[in-house]
Design a protein around this motif. Sequence first.
Motif, PDB file in Angstrom:
ATOM      1  N   PHE A   1      35.233  -5.725  23.449  1.00  0.00           N
ATOM      2  CA  PHE A   1      35.133  -5.983  22.013  1.00  0.00           C
ATOM      3  C   PHE A   1      33.901  -5.299  21.425  1.00  0.00           C
ATOM      4  O   PHE A   1      33.974  -4.682  20.350  1.00  0.00           O
ATOM      5  N   LEU A   2      32.767  -5.386  22.102  1.00  0.00           N
ATOM      6  CA  LEU A   2      31.550  -4.762  21.591  1.00  0.00           C
ATOM      7  C   LEU A   2      31.669  -3.240  21.568  1.00  0.00           C
ATOM      8  O   LEU A   2      31.225  -2.580  20.618  1.00  0.00           O
ATOM      9  N   GLN A   3      32.273  -2.672  22.605  1.00  0.00           N
ATOM     10  CA  GLN A   3      32.463  -1.219  22.608  1.00  0.00           C
ATOM     11  C   GLN A   3      33.407  -0.775  21.496  1.00  0.00           C
ATOM     12  O   GLN A   3      33.217   0.287  20.891  1.00  0.00           O
ATOM     13  N   ALA A   4      34.423  -1.570  21.218  1.00  0.00           N
ATOM     14  CA  ALA A   4      35.334  -1.237  20.116  1.00  0.00           C
ATOM     15  C   ALA A   4      34.636  -1.294  18.768  1.00  0.00           C
ATOM     16  O   ALA A   4      35.075  -0.662  17.813  1.00  0.00           O
ATOM     17  N   ARG A   5      33.545  -2.052  18.659  1.00  0.00           N
ATOM     18  CA  ARG A   5      32.759  -2.117  17.431  1.00  0.00           C
ATOM     19  C   ARG A   5      31.729  -1.004  17.353  1.00  0.00           C
ATOM     20  O   ARG A   5      30.905  -0.978  16.445  1.00  0.00           O
ATOM     21  N   GLY A   6      31.741  -0.073  18.308  1.00  0.00           N
ATOM     22  CA  GLY A   6      30.840   1.066  18.276  1.00  0.00           C
ATOM     23  C   GLY A   6      29.505   0.850  18.964  1.00  0.00           C
ATOM     24  O   GLY A   6      28.608   1.688  18.829  1.00  0.00           O
ATOM     25  N   ILE A   7      29.326  -0.242  19.680  1.00  0.00           N
ATOM     26  CA  ILE A   7      28.076  -0.504  20.391  1.00  0.00           C
ATOM     27  C   ILE A   7      28.116   0.237  21.726  1.00  0.00           C
ATOM     28  O   ILE A   7      29.083   0.100  22.474  1.00  0.00           O
ATOM     29  N   PRO A   8      27.097   1.036  22.048  1.00  0.00           N
ATOM     30  CA  PRO A   8      27.101   1.784  23.313  1.00  0.00           C
ATOM     31  C   PRO A   8      27.193   0.854  24.518  1.00  0.00           C
ATOM     32  O   PRO A   8      26.793  -0.319  24.471  1.00  0.00           O
ATOM     33  N   LEU A   9      27.669   1.420  25.624  1.00  0.00           N
ATOM     34  CA  LEU A   9      27.899   0.618  26.827  1.00  0.00           C
ATOM     35  C   LEU A   9      26.607  -0.012  27.338  1.00  0.00           C
ATOM     36  O   LEU A   9      26.592  -1.189  27.732  1.00  0.00           O
ATOM     37  N   ALA A  10      25.505   0.751  27.338  1.00  0.00           N
ATOM     38  CA  ALA A  10      24.247   0.211  27.858  1.00  0.00           C
ATOM     39  C   ALA A  10      23.773  -0.980  27.037  1.00  0.00           C
ATOM     40  O   ALA A  10      23.345  -2.006  27.593  1.00  0.00           O
ATOM     41  N   ARG A  11      23.868  -0.885  25.715  1.00  0.00           N
ATOM     42  CA  ARG A  11      23.402  -1.972  24.874  1.00  0.00           C
ATOM     43  C   ARG A  11      24.372  -3.155  24.917  1.00  0.00           C
ATOM     44  O   ARG A  11      23.950  -4.313  24.830  1.00  0.00           O
TER      45      ARG A  11
ATOM     46  N   ALA B   1      46.768 -14.503  22.663  1.00  0.00           N
ATOM     47  CA  ALA B   1      45.777 -13.870  21.798  1.00  0.00           C
ATOM     48  C   ALA B   1      45.151 -12.658  22.478  1.00  0.00           C
ATOM     49  O   ALA B   1      44.927 -11.617  21.848  1.00  0.00           O
ATOM     50  N   LEU B   2      44.874 -12.776  23.781  1.00  0.00           N
ATOM     51  CA  LEU B   2      44.324 -11.646  24.528  1.00  0.00           C
ATOM     52  C   LEU B   2      45.300 -10.468  24.546  1.00  0.00           C
ATOM     53  O   LEU B   2      44.899  -9.307  24.329  1.00  0.00           O
ATOM     54  N   ALA B   3      46.571 -10.764  24.779  1.00  0.00           N
ATOM     55  CA  ALA B   3      47.563  -9.700  24.777  1.00  0.00           C
ATOM     56  C   ALA B   3      47.687  -9.053  23.394  1.00  0.00           C
ATOM     57  O   ALA B   3      47.793  -7.826  23.268  1.00  0.00           O
ATOM     58  N   ALA B   4      47.613  -9.860  22.332  1.00  0.00           N
ATOM     59  CA  ALA B   4      47.717  -9.305  20.981  1.00  0.00           C
ATOM     60  C   ALA B   4      46.503  -8.443  20.644  1.00  0.00           C
ATOM     61  O   ALA B   4      46.628  -7.383  20.015  1.00  0.00           O
ATOM     62  N   LEU B   5      45.313  -8.856  21.059  1.00  0.00           N
ATOM     63  CA  LEU B   5      44.110  -8.079  20.777  1.00  0.00           C
ATOM     64  C   LEU B   5      44.135  -6.750  21.532  1.00  0.00           C
ATOM     65  O   LEU B   5      43.676  -5.719  21.021  1.00  0.00           O
ATOM     66  N   VAL B   6      44.646  -6.774  22.754  1.00  0.00           N
ATOM     67  CA  VAL B   6      44.775  -5.524  23.519  1.00  0.00           C
ATOM     68  C   VAL B   6      45.808  -4.614  22.845  1.00  0.00           C
ATOM     69  O   VAL B   6      45.600  -3.407  22.705  1.00  0.00           O
ATOM     70  N   GLN B   7      46.926  -5.202  22.413  1.00  0.00           N
ATOM     71  CA  GLN B   7      47.983  -4.403  21.785  1.00  0.00           C
ATOM     72  C   GLN B   7      47.514  -3.769  20.483  1.00  0.00           C
ATOM     73  O   GLN B   7      47.884  -2.646  20.172  1.00  0.00           O
ATOM     74  N   ARG B   8      46.678  -4.479  19.724  1.00  0.00           N
ATOM     75  CA  ARG B   8      46.185  -3.962  18.439  1.00  0.00           C
ATOM     76  C   ARG B   8      44.908  -3.149  18.573  1.00  0.00           C
ATOM     77  O   ARG B   8      44.290  -2.792  17.569  1.00  0.00           O
ATOM     78  N   LYS B   9      44.480  -2.888  19.811  1.00  0.00           N
ATOM     79  CA  LYS B   9      43.312  -2.071  20.107  1.00  0.00           C
ATOM     80  C   LYS B   9      42.021  -2.672  19.574  1.00  0.00           C
ATOM     81  O   LYS B   9      41.053  -1.966  19.301  1.00  0.00           O
ATOM     82  N   VAL B  10      41.998  -4.008  19.393  1.00  0.00           N
ATOM     83  CA  VAL B  10      40.747  -4.676  19.068  1.00  0.00           C
ATOM     84  C   VAL B  10      39.868  -4.735  20.315  1.00  0.00           C
ATOM     85  O   VAL B  10      38.631  -4.710  20.213  1.00  0.00           O
TER      86      VAL B  10
END
Length: 331
Positions: free
Chosen positions: A122-132, A321-330
């Motif tokens: 989720f954090l990476q999808a929001r544009g936060i780098p992997l290290a942070r 909900a997890l499956a829906a978030l994965v399907q919607r690329k959240v």
Amino acid sequence: MSLLPLDDLSRTLPAPARSPSYAPLARRALSLVPLLLIGAWAAADWRAVRDGTARLVSADPWWLLAGVFFTCLGWVTAACVRQGAVPERLPPLPLLASQFAAGAANHVLPASIGAHAVTLRFLQARGIPLARATASLALYSLVKPIAKTLVLLVFVLAFPKMLRLGRLVPDEGTLLLVTAGATLGVGAAAVLLTALRPLRRATLGFARTALTDARLLHTRPSRVLALWGGSAAAPVLQASVVASVGASLGLPVSWPQMIFAFLAASTAAGAVPAPGGIGPVDAALVVTLVAYGAPVDLATATVIGYRVLTVWLPLLPGALALAALVQRKVL
């Protein structure tokens, strides 16, 4: 011999064959994995699910509703703590949905790996780098046990006469085993960091990133309140679910004792890497409730009811909900 223009020649040549894209198929397969794992887990533990549900049928519904309320507040608190661990502002509703889905993943994989993996995506999808993003997970994992220990100490100081600590203190053998395990773990980590230069370099870079974000977060009162306040409230809310279920079944133990029993049991058994703490925490919680004078059958029914409300009831909606978030690329 006449030559065709380049544009005409490109139109006469056959179009290159496109390689099939497996990304949509892989995403759909990943969205089904949580449901398959949940089905296998429920099938293996079906007797406990059936017995716990049968017990709750005869319980006081209003107290059970209070337990559901505290369970829902737990997801809100988890979202607050996750927000407090990153400087960026996260969208509230997707963050809350991710923590609801992370709860389902957390009960399948041990040591909170499932919840951390969902939050990391989720954090990476929001544009936060992997290290942070990884540093925020480390800060979250560090603050939670510290806050729980502080809450536990507050209960000990607030109710010194009511709480019977003698039967809850581990024996010398257990303390020696825990100390030896911690010493071996620290020693092995020190040897690896000394011997492997790439690992040492990566660890130092991660530590610098984590310390930089931690200092920045602790200059913002809103982040401090979300991180530390949410971490302190989370175990109290979970313990309130136990107390609500115990009250619904007529457990002869006071609320402060039931809350302290959960805090002590989850702290003592938290080092065992079981999925969602299921197993070690349950056994330790039954022992602590019995130590306070609860009958064994009622203490066991209380723990089963607690698991019904916090694990089995939201498990299928959380997996969906997890499956829906994965399907919607959240995620």
